[in-house]
Design an enzyme around this catalytic site. Structure first.
Site, PDB file in Angstrom:
ATOM      1  N   GLU A 202       0.748  -1.298  -0.066  1.00  0.00           N
ATOM      2  CA  GLU A 202       0.121  -0.069   0.159  1.00  0.00           C
ATOM      3  C   GLU A 202       0.913   1.259  -0.026  1.00  0.00           C
ATOM      4  O   GLU A 202       1.326   1.614   1.007  1.00  0.00           O
ATOM      5  CB  GLU A 202      -1.009   0.111   1.238  1.00  0.00           C
ATOM      6  CG  GLU A 202      -1.896   1.296   1.247  1.00  0.00           C
ATOM      7  CD  GLU A 202      -2.780   1.147   2.122  1.00  0.00           C
ATOM      8  OE1 GLU A 202      -3.761   2.034   2.431  1.00  0.00           O
ATOM      9  OE2 GLU A 202      -2.701   0.516   3.327  1.00  0.00           O
ATOM     10  N   GLU A 299     -12.078   2.004   3.646  1.00  0.00           N
ATOM     11  CA  GLU A 299     -11.178   2.337   4.575  1.00  0.00           C
ATOM     12  C   GLU A 299     -11.468   3.635   4.756  1.00  0.00           C
ATOM     13  O   GLU A 299     -10.389   4.677   4.479  1.00  0.00           O
ATOM     14  CB  GLU A 299      -9.877   1.805   4.303  1.00  0.00           C
ATOM     15  CG  GLU A 299      -9.045   1.850   5.576  1.00  0.00           C
ATOM     16  CD  GLU A 299      -7.486   1.587   5.293  1.00  0.00           C
ATOM     17  OE1 GLU A 299      -6.840   1.174   6.023  1.00  0.00           O
ATOM     18  OE2 GLU A 299      -6.860   1.923   4.045  1.00  0.00           O
TER      19      GLU A 299
END
Length: 328
Positions: A202, A299
């Site tokens: 990420e 998220e």
């Protein structure tokens, strides 16, 4: 378990959502649906959106299993839990069992994330100590972390786990840092390959997470190509990438063969879609045309507090879900 009032409220709200969908279908205009029209009848989303823990704590209560059941009732077919490694093994198993029973998929959990030390880039366990370089110790630690992640994934049914490869190492040129990151990820990928678990790297933005080594999709793409493993791919969090580089659709297209997972949140604020500047309708349309059937993780936070804010969250996802048109 939820009390009677919460159950009644949940049932009424579900009826409202379904009634809205049926009304649109009857009028001949576009309506929400999954890949088959039959699934649209139960309110399932077309795209595989994954709410996060506590997104429905006011509507469903604090029990995570009740939250998952509620998410399913609202049409979600996936779930995320970054903190899964912090849960007891019995709870991990219970979550996995429930998701399987409901036909939902488990999204990512964070298998390893370091925001302070150049673990990957410099093989250093302590960014204050230049003498702390120890490749063998770092390799052993990361290997153990991935072995634990594999066991967690078996219990909860996860196919992906998030990796944040630490901070930059200012004592080394970026090329040597990249070499170190690739070597360490290769060790970890070897562990994952045996089970089929996929690490997703990420890239993070510099505002929320200054000094992280991995910040751009192009950088993650290069690293994945160098690691060259089916167990090392990209998590493209569009919230982070809007801040770092923008050009979201083109960057996804350029790195598409290495992207395994998507997360979203609007900019600024990192709240639900529709609260900021990102055109998530266009992005979902593009993803659908690409044939993307993977998870899209929610998220982010919620703009408004309480029950109303959680209802707004559901409607925000309804508003960006891909639609199909009927004729009549």
């Amino acid at each position: 378990m939820m009390n009677k009032n919460v159950q009644i409220s949940r049932r009424n709200f579900t009826k409202g959502v379904l009634a809205s969908s049926f009304g649109l279908a009857a009028s001949g205009v576009s309506f929400q649906a999954t890949s088959t029209e039959k699934k649209s009848e139960n309110g399932a989303f077309t795209m595989k959106f994954a709410p996060h823990v506590n997104h429905f704590k006011n509507l469903a209560g604090n029990n995570i299993l009740d939250q998952i059941r509620y998410a399913h009732d609202m049409g979600f077919r996936a779930w995320e839990d970054n903190r899964m490694p912090n849960r007891f093994e019995k709870e991990q198993q219970a979550i996995g069992d429930l998701l399987a029973k409901l036909g939902m998929e488990m999204g990512v959990f964070v298998a390893y994330g370091d925001f302070k030390n150049p673990i990957f880039a410099g093989n250093r366990l302590d960014h204050f100590d230049k003498r702390s370089v120890d490749k063998k110790q770092v390799k052993a630690m990361l290997t153990k972390k991935m072995e634990q992640a594999v066991e967690i994934s078996k219990r909860c049914g996860a196919k992906w786990c998030t990796i944040v490869p630490g901070t930059i190492d200012l004592t080394l040129p970026v090329e040597y840092q990249t070499k170190n990151v690739v070597e360490n990820l290769s060790y970890m990928a070897e562990v994952c390959e045996k089970s089929g678990l996929v690490m997703v790297l990420e890239p993070l933005n510099y505002q929320n997470h200054p000094n992280c080594f991995l910040t751009r999709i192009s950088q993650a793409y290069e690293i994945c190509k160098m690691v060259d493993s089916a167990s090392c791919k990209i998590l493209d969090d569009l919230y982070h990438q809007q801040i770092t580089e923008g050009n979201l659709i083109q960057n996804m297209a350029d790195a598409w063969d290495e992207i395994a997972y998507i997360q979203i949140g609007d900019v600024p604020g990192r709240k639900e879609p529709g609260t900021g500047e990102i055109n998530y309708n266009n992005i979902m349309t593009w993803l659908h045309k690409q044939g993307y059937n993977g998870i899209i993780g929610a998220e982010h936070g919620i703009k408004n507090k309480g029950v109303d804010g959680e209802k707004d969250l559901i409607q925000a996802y309804r508003s960006i879900d891909v639609t199909i048109k009927t004729h009549g």
